[in-house]
Each structure stands twice: as C-alpha cells, then as structure tokens.
Design an enzyme around this catalytic site. Structure first.
Site, PDB file in Angstrom:
ATOM      1  N   HIS A   1     -11.633 -21.312  46.296  1.00 29.35           N
ATOM      2  CA  HIS A   1     -10.317 -21.615  46.836  1.00 29.35           C
ATOM      3  C   HIS A   1     -10.101 -20.823  48.129  1.00 29.35           C
ATOM      4  CE1 HIS A   1      -8.265 -23.107  42.856  1.00 29.35           C
ATOM      5  NE2 HIS A   1      -9.403 -23.737  43.122  1.00 29.35           N
TER       6      HIS A   1
ATOM      7  N   GLU B   1      -7.713 -18.942  49.095  1.00 27.21           N
ATOM      8  CA  GLU B   1      -7.249 -17.559  48.904  1.00 27.21           C
ATOM      9  C   GLU B   1      -8.394 -16.638  48.484  1.00 27.21           C
ATOM     10  OE1 GLU B   1      -6.104 -20.374  47.471  1.00 27.21           O
ATOM     11  OE2 GLU B   1      -4.136 -20.019  46.583  1.00 27.21           O
TER      12      GLU B   1
ATOM     13  N   CYS C   1      -2.964 -20.511  42.474  1.00 28.48           N
ATOM     14  CA  CYS C   1      -3.172 -20.788  41.049  1.00 28.48           C
ATOM     15  C   CYS C   1      -3.320 -19.458  40.308  1.00 28.48           C
ATOM     16  CB  CYS C   1      -4.415 -21.659  40.864  1.00 28.48           C
ATOM     17  SG  CYS C   1      -5.972 -20.764  41.151  1.00 28.48           S
TER      18      CYS C   1
ATOM     19  N   CYS D   1      -6.228 -17.290  41.616  1.00 26.98           N
ATOM     20  CA  CYS D   1      -5.967 -16.651  42.910  1.00 26.98           C
ATOM     21  C   CYS D   1      -4.871 -15.589  42.785  1.00 26.98           C
ATOM     22  CB  CYS D   1      -5.607 -17.701  43.951  1.00 26.98           C
ATOM     23  SG  CYS D   1      -7.022 -18.790  44.303  1.00 26.98           S
TER      24      CYS D   1
END
Lengths: 147, 147
Positions: free
Chosen positions: A55, A57, A85, A88
């Site tokens: 992801h 992040e 999420c 993260c």
C-alpha cells in the site's frame, strides 16, 4: 499554490494517486513530510509488486524511515489520499508518526471503523482535505475496471 | 521430528526467532508454508532495516507472494512464534492467508485484544504450539536488553 501548506502536501499525494491510476493500480498516493520537506513519496503498487502489503502508506513509511535513518517518525506527517486500512494504521503506530492527514474516508476498510485506538496515542489525525478529488479518482478507477 | 507437521513448521519459525535473538532483534520468527513446502522464512529485522514495519510476518508474507507470483496466499499457512500485531493481522487479511498458527500470545499488542475480526473471514487461527519456548526466548531477550 503556496508551499508548506496541508493543501500543497495533499496535492502531492494526489499526484502519486494519479500515477497509480495510470499504472492500473488502485489509485492511492501518500507522502511523508518532515520539517516541511517531503522525505518520501509512494503510490499503491500491489499489482506491480504482486504484494498485497504494498500500500502507498507502507511504502512511504518504509521509505521515510530509510531516508531519516530512524525507525520513528514522531516529527513527521503522513498525507494520504484514502483513509488508512488496519495494516497501515498498525504501521503508523509502530512508526509513532506525528500526524496523519487523509483525504477520502473508507467506510469499508478504513481503520476508524474498527477503532480510533489503532493509532499511536501521540498521532494526531485530520481528514477531509481534497476528499472529493480523491474519491472521484477512486470511483473513476473502479468504473474503468468494470468496463 | 516428523516432516510436514505443525510442530515441524513451528520449530522452523523458532529457528528464525533464534537468529533474530543472536542479531539483537526482538526474537520473532515466521515461515509460510504452501502445500507442505516452506516458501518463505523471515525474522524480525526492525533494527537492521531501521524499519518499524519489518516484522517477521510482513517480511514472510511479502516473500511468499513474491515466491508464488500471487498477491494471495489462500492455500498457505503462516507459522509465527508470537501473536501477530494489528499491522501484521491487516497484512494477513489482504493476503487472504488460509491459516495462521501462532505460538505465544501477546496480551499487549496482539491483534486479538482488538478484534478477531481483523483477520480475513476465511483465515483459520490456531495458537499455543511451542508457546512456552517462544515466550521464554522473548523473556530472555528483554532480560539481556535490561542488563
């Protein structure tokens, strides 16, 4: 656009999200800012890296810690175009990041639907800046995908 | 020790944890098993990589997806010596891993203190195998650290 504003940094995150869009990745972008300087930029690369953990992040946090030579990002701010999420949020906890600014909310997989307590107690959170643009880009992506 | 048993695979994860111990990392080890074959091994490297996200599970999941060439690990099992944290539980969610076996529980930062619902609904969880050895190694590590 004036430098060193939240708008400026979120717009940089949006640029990352647009690169993701062009590369057929779910369009989420992130930057990490430390003392008004962008020290890491990333966009979602789960498809390209064949890695469900890649992801925006995660990549930005790892890149920022590499850049600083420190595991901790207490004096840094994360700007991300979609609400993080659980994974993260957990990563931001371990990095003790100072602030998280996210644009669009994620009612399906955003951390806040589970618990605000997933973040580090010292992490400040703001949201909503450029939320419409961020959500529009995501909507356009999923529309393109269904075609 | 017979091959292809949970004990065998957890023991392999324990070997990884012991390498972490020797390298002055918090001693947690993990392996990912697919069709009775270990496709990824990792241990916590947060210090060496100066990366708070470099938990054993994260490294093992990323390595396993690289190995399989798939973002998803539905047919795989993760064996890890300590209960996954929220970040690692989130990573396992995205990978849709089939099973998680963890040894010692983590009452401070384990995912289950937040919600069992952090995992993917299809992920089966077992715990307690070799829990005493795993916890002893962690206790020894923190004792050494305080000296």
């Amino acid at each position: 656009m004036e430098l060193f504003t939240d708008e400026y940094f979120m717009n940089e995150a949006m640029k990352m999200a647009r690169i993701a869009f062009e590369e057929d990745e779910i369009p989420v972008g992130a930057v990490v800012v430390c003392r008004n300087r962008i020290i890491a930029k990333a966009y979602n690369q789960t498809e390209k890296l064949t890695d469900a953990t890649a992801h925006a992040e995660m990549l930005a946090i790892t890149s920022a810690t590499n850049s600083l030579g420190s595991k901790y990002l207490n004096e840094c701010k994360l700007y991300v175009t979609l609400e993080p999420c659980v994974m993260c949020a957990g990563a931001s906890f371990w990095s003790q990041i100072g602030e998280i600014h996210y644009a669009a909310s994620d009612p399906n997989r955003g951390f806040s639907r589970v618990s605000e307590g997933l973040l580090h107690p010292k992490t400040k959170v703001k949201n909503g800046l450029m939320a419409l643009e961020a959500k529009q880009l995501l909507d356009d992506f999923f529309k393109k995908l269904r075609k």
